[in-house]
Design a protein around this motif. Sequence first.
Motif, PDB file in Angstrom:
ATOM      1  N   GLY A  20      -0.210  12.667   2.528  1.00 49.07           N
ATOM      2  CA  GLY A  20      -1.584  12.694   2.036  1.00 49.07           C
ATOM      3  C   GLY A  20      -1.713  12.899   0.533  1.00 49.07           C
ATOM      4  O   GLY A  20      -2.403  12.130  -0.136  1.00 49.07           O
ATOM      5  N   PRO A  21      -1.055  13.907  -0.039  1.00 47.07           N
ATOM      6  CA  PRO A  21      -1.151  14.085  -1.495  1.00 47.07           C
ATOM      7  C   PRO A  21      -0.602  12.900  -2.285  1.00 47.07           C
ATOM      8  O   PRO A  21      -1.116  12.559  -3.346  1.00 47.07           O
ATOM      9  N   ILE A  22       0.420  12.240  -1.760  1.00 42.71           N
ATOM     10  CA  ILE A  22       0.968  11.061  -2.433  1.00 42.71           C
ATOM     11  C   ILE A  22      -0.071   9.944  -2.435  1.00 42.71           C
ATOM     12  O   ILE A  22      -0.270   9.273  -3.453  1.00 42.71           O
ATOM     13  N   ILE A  23      -0.745   9.760  -1.300  1.00 38.96           N
ATOM     14  CA  ILE A  23      -1.797   8.745  -1.226  1.00 38.96           C
ATOM     15  C   ILE A  23      -2.929   9.091  -2.178  1.00 38.96           C
ATOM     16  O   ILE A  23      -3.481   8.215  -2.844  1.00 38.96           O
ATOM     17  N   ASN A  24      -3.285  10.382  -2.261  1.00 35.66           N
ATOM     18  CA  ASN A  24      -4.343  10.808  -3.187  1.00 35.66           C
ATOM     19  C   ASN A  24      -3.969  10.496  -4.633  1.00 35.66           C
ATOM     20  O   ASN A  24      -4.811  10.050  -5.410  1.00 35.66           O
ATOM     21  N   ILE A  25      -2.721  10.711  -5.011  1.00 34.35           N
ATOM     22  CA  ILE A  25      -2.266  10.417  -6.375  1.00 34.35           C
ATOM     23  C   ILE A  25      -2.331   8.917  -6.641  1.00 34.35           C
ATOM     24  O   ILE A  25      -2.761   8.473  -7.708  1.00 34.35           O
ATOM     25  N   ILE A  26      -1.915   8.106  -5.659  1.00 31.92           N
ATOM     26  CA  ILE A  26      -1.964   6.655  -5.828  1.00 31.92           C
ATOM     27  C   ILE A  26      -3.403   6.185  -5.998  1.00 31.92           C
ATOM     28  O   ILE A  26      -3.694   5.355  -6.873  1.00 31.92           O
ATOM     29  N   ILE A  27      -4.310   6.721  -5.190  1.00 29.00           N
ATOM     30  CA  ILE A  27      -5.725   6.356  -5.314  1.00 29.00           C
ATOM     31  C   ILE A  27      -6.260   6.750  -6.673  1.00 29.00           C
ATOM     32  O   ILE A  27      -6.989   5.983  -7.319  1.00 29.00           O
ATOM     33  N   LEU A  28      -5.895   7.938  -7.146  1.00 29.38           N
ATOM     34  CA  LEU A  28      -6.342   8.384  -8.473  1.00 29.38           C
ATOM     35  C   LEU A  28      -5.827   7.454  -9.569  1.00 29.38           C
ATOM     36  O   LEU A  28      -6.571   7.083 -10.477  1.00 29.38           O
ATOM     37  N   LEU A  29      -4.570   7.036  -9.486  1.00 31.90           N
ATOM     38  CA  LEU A  29      -4.010   6.130 -10.485  1.00 31.90           C
ATOM     39  C   LEU A  29      -4.708   4.773 -10.458  1.00 31.90           C
ATOM     40  O   LEU A  29      -4.969   4.176 -11.514  1.00 31.90           O
ATOM     41  N   VAL A  30      -5.044   4.282  -9.270  1.00 30.21           N
ATOM     42  CA  VAL A  30      -5.751   3.000  -9.161  1.00 30.21           C
ATOM     43  C   VAL A  30      -7.138   3.101  -9.776  1.00 30.21           C
ATOM     44  O   VAL A  30      -7.574   2.190 -10.492  1.00 30.21           O
TER      45      VAL A  30
END
Length: 73
Positions: A20-30
Motif C-alpha cells: 500500500g505505501p509503495i502504491i501511494n508513493i507511485i500515485i504521488l509521483l504520477v
Amino acid sequence: MMGYGGYGMGGGGFGLGFIGPIINIIILLVIIWGVSSLFNNRRDGGDDSRIARLERETERTRDTLEKILKKLE
C-alpha cells in the motif's frame, strides 16, 4: 496479536499491507509529474510556439551554413 501494523500486516494504504505505501508513493509521483508537465506546457505556450522556435533555429542554421560555404568558395 499486537504489533501487526508495524510489520506490514495491515494499516497500509488501500488495505494492501506493505504494498500500500509503495502504491501511494507511485500515485504521488504520477500526480507531481502531471502537474509539472501541465505547468511546462503553459510556460512553453504549447506546440505552436515550439514549432515556430524550431523553424527560426533551422533558418538561422541554414543562413550560417550558407555563409560558411560562401567563405570556403
